[in-house]
Scaffold this motif. Sequence first.
Motif, PDB file in Angstrom:
ATOM      1  N   ARG B  95       4.893  -3.051   1.845  1.00  0.00           N
ATOM      2  CA  ARG B  95       4.947  -1.940   0.315  1.00  0.00           C
ATOM      3  C   ARG B  95       6.020  -1.246   0.650  1.00  0.00           C
ATOM      4  O   ARG B  95       6.602  -0.805   1.786  1.00  0.00           O
ATOM      5  N   TYR B 101       2.562   2.887  -2.393  1.00  0.00           N
ATOM      6  CA  TYR B 101       2.189   1.984  -1.761  1.00  0.00           C
ATOM      7  C   TYR B 101       1.450   0.966  -2.135  1.00  0.00           C
ATOM      8  O   TYR B 101       0.673   0.855  -1.467  1.00  0.00           O
ATOM      9  N   LYS B 102       1.662   0.527  -3.271  1.00  0.00           N
ATOM     10  CA  LYS B 102       1.263  -0.775  -3.350  1.00  0.00           C
ATOM     11  C   LYS B 102       1.617  -2.145  -2.622  1.00  0.00           C
ATOM     12  O   LYS B 102       3.111  -2.123  -2.379  1.00  0.00           O
ATOM     13  N   LEU B 103       0.307  -2.727  -2.497  1.00  0.00           N
ATOM     14  CA  LEU B 103       1.895  -4.541  -1.424  1.00  0.00           C
ATOM     15  C   LEU B 103       2.135  -5.141  -2.431  1.00  0.00           C
ATOM     16  O   LEU B 103       1.025  -5.878  -3.449  1.00  0.00           O
TER      17      LEU B 103
END
Lengths: 113, 115
Positions: B95, B101-103
Amino acid sequence: DGGITQSPKYLFRKEGQNVTLSCEQNLNHDAMYWYRQDPGQGLRLIYYSQIVNDFQKGDIAEGYSVSREKKESFPLTVTSAQKNPTAFYLCASSISPLTREQFFGPGTRLTVL
Amino acid sequence: AQKITQTQPGMFVQEKEAVTLDCTYDTSDPSYGLFWYKQPSSGEMIFLIYQGSYDQQNATEGRYSLNFQKARKSANLVISASQLGDSAMYFCAMREAGSNYKLTFGKGTLLTVNP
């Protein structure tokens, strides 16, 4: 018990039909996410929502739609515009987008015939 | 370019032995986090361990430890004293602060623990 529920576990639909996958959480989490997993692949982000009434497209949003009218619920609609909808769909939530851990639901396996 | 690379499609280990699952990553963001998840055959993703880019020490959680080598951009998962229940798919994920904050996940490694 707190957690994330997805129903049903297995879903079959005919080609050309829209289908809605449910995701409910009672963890009081602000952020929720939808992922798609294809065989032999990792998860890819479809949509995410950081707060009620707000959501953003992920990496593969085309052919999908979501809503976030309630904190607890983040349903995903797979529309007829999605060319290859057969996949395993996982919903997740986290306290906020900044927290380390995302909690995942058990997933829904969608098969389009 | 792949942001997360897991080069081992499958790994075998004897029960009670240690095993290392490899993960390399690619980012220019100075602030990022690295995650490992376990996915049993039931399909649910289970969080195992987290390492922040600014953490000075390698993360440990019970039998799991993360061998973080920042200069080499690697974040290998070490499972000590393997158990039969460790047989599962293991995913490395990253991330980045600049990605909202995307995985981002790797393709995974299938670990089989033999009795």
